[in-house]
Scaffold this motif. Structure first.
Motif, short mmCIF file in Angstrom:
data_model
loop_
_atom_site.label_atom_id
_atom_site.label_comp_id
_atom_site.label_asym_id
_atom_site.label_seq_id
_atom_site.Cartn_x
_atom_site.Cartn_y
_atom_site.Cartn_z
N ILE A 141 87.02 31.01 37.48
CA ILE A 141 87.24 30.24 38.72
C ILE A 141 86.88 31.09 39.93
CG2 ILE A 141 89.01 29.13 40.13
CD1 ILE A 141 90.42 28.38 37.52
N TYR A 142 87.26 32.36 39.90
CA TYR A 142 86.94 33.25 41.01
C TYR A 142 85.42 33.41 41.17
CZ TYR A 142 86.62 37.59 43.70
OH TYR A 142 86.30 38.53 44.65
N ASP A 188 83.85 30.37 42.75
CA ASP A 188 84.05 30.41 44.20
C ASP A 188 82.95 31.23 44.87
OD1 ASP A 188 85.29 29.79 46.51
OD2 ASP A 188 86.89 31.24 46.35
N LEU A 206 79.42 29.43 44.56
CA LEU A 206 79.22 28.30 45.47
C LEU A 206 78.57 28.75 46.77
CD1 LEU A 206 79.69 25.29 45.97
CD2 LEU A 206 81.93 25.87 46.92
N ARG A 207 78.97 29.93 47.26
CA ARG A 207 78.34 30.48 48.47
C ARG A 207 76.93 30.97 48.19
NH1 ARG A 207 83.64 31.17 48.24
NH2 ARG A 207 84.95 31.06 50.10
N VAL A 227 83.71 24.40 51.07
CA VAL A 227 84.17 25.73 50.66
C VAL A 227 85.69 25.84 50.81
CG1 VAL A 227 84.10 28.18 51.24
CG2 VAL A 227 81.98 26.86 51.14
N ILE A 252 87.35 23.87 47.92
CA ILE A 252 87.25 24.61 46.66
C ILE A 252 88.18 25.82 46.67
CG2 ILE A 252 85.70 25.93 45.19
CD1 ILE A 252 85.16 22.96 45.10
N GLU A 253 88.24 26.52 47.80
CA GLU A 253 89.12 27.68 47.91
C GLU A 253 90.58 27.28 47.76
OE1 GLU A 253 90.14 31.72 48.66
OE2 GLU A 253 88.20 30.77 48.23
N SER A 304 91.12 26.46 43.99
CA SER A 304 90.90 27.60 43.10
C SER A 304 92.03 28.61 43.20
CB SER A 304 89.56 28.27 43.41
OG SER A 304 89.56 28.83 44.72
N ARG A 309 94.29 29.52 39.94
CA ARG A 309 94.38 30.91 39.46
C ARG A 309 95.82 31.39 39.43
NH1 ARG A 309 90.03 32.00 42.93
NH2 ARG A 309 91.35 33.30 44.24
#
Length: 269
Positions: free
Chosen positions: A203-204, A207, A210-211, A251, A254-255, A258, A262
């Motif tokens: 998952i990290y 993240d 995605l960028r 973003v 998603i952050e 996520s 986590r």
């Protein structure tokens, strides 16, 4: 009691000189780094560009938010799909590498050789991989997925290996005493200990990807990056502003999810 404490303190090694040397080295590196910086200063034209960017963000072109293939929602979904598929593929490929770099699983010479290979993978920037895969499979999302997968292998394998190094080997010894095969020990002794950490790492990495997938669009690997750079180069700040606003919103969403997923994985559902 106080005398014993004082004697132990006296026996402690004096690290003052080592600390001073480390401070001098860090200070020297900082000074050397700042000396290498060169700037022509802010010009009137550059300040005008900054003003136009903020103006475009405050007055975005809402016509781009449509359901066509050229619309921002479709391009954002495409960017997210590139990052997701690349992360999943990279994680699958990273699993065998992570076990091969764990000295508690394989001999040290094998682990160090695979680690060197993964270091070489991590040294190459994502844009270079993107250009290579565009030459191999052509421009488009598939090149972006391959790029995300390869760039993910190095970091995911490293974090997976650290988790494998921390497993409780007493459980494996108990399973061996019960007569379980190697596959059964991996299935019932190793993966239950690693599942939460593995999923948290994936998952990290998603993240991060995605960028990175946004940047890959600049070289033709699909996603929202290409329309963004085209809008900036054409000084269409309203279009650039609308893309940036939607990208930042994606973003942040998603952050938000996520981080919570986590945290639940680490603590246990």
């Amino acid at each position: 009691m106080n005398e014993e404490i004082l004697k132990k303190l006296e026996q402690e090694p004096n690290t003052r000189i080592k600390t001073i040397i480390n401070i001098l080295i860090i200070t020297g590196l900082l000074v050397w780094s700042f000396l290498g910086l060169q700037s022509a200063g802010a010009t009137k034209e550059s300040m005008g560009i900054v003003g136009n960017i903020f103006k475009g963000i405050l007055t975005p072109d809402l016509n781009l938010i449509n359901l066509t293939k050229q619309g921002i929602p479709y391009l954002l979904v495409e960017t997210m799909a590139i990052a997701f598929l690349g992360t999943v593929l990279g994680a699958i490929l990273a699993i065998p590498f992570s076990f091969l770099t764990s000295v508690n699983i394989v001999p040290k010479y094998v682990a160090y050789a695979i680690r060197l290979f993964l270091i070489l993978i991590r040294t190459i920037p994502a844009l270079v991989y993107g250009l290579l895969f565009i030459r191999m499979v052509g421009p488009g999302p598939f090149a972006g997925v391959l790029t995300m997968a390869v760039t993910s292998i190095g970091m995911i394998s490293k974090l997976f290996a650290e988790s494998i190094m921390d497993i409780n080997e007493n459980i494996l010894e108990s399973l061996s005493a019960m007569g379980l095969t190697t596959f059964q020990k991996i299935r019932y002794g190793i993966f239950p200990q690693l599942y939460a950490m593995f999923m948290s790492t994936i998952i990290y990495r998603f993240d991060i990807n995605l960028r990175d997938a946004t940047v890959l669009g600049l070289v033709g690997a699909g996603g929202i990056g290409a329309p963004l750079i085209f809008a900036i180069n054409a000084y269409k700040w309203n279009q650039a502003g609308s893309i940036l606003i939607c990208l930042v919103a994606l973003v942040l969403i998603i952050e938000f999810f996520s981080v919570r997923i986590r945290a639940r994985l680490i603590k246990g559902f």
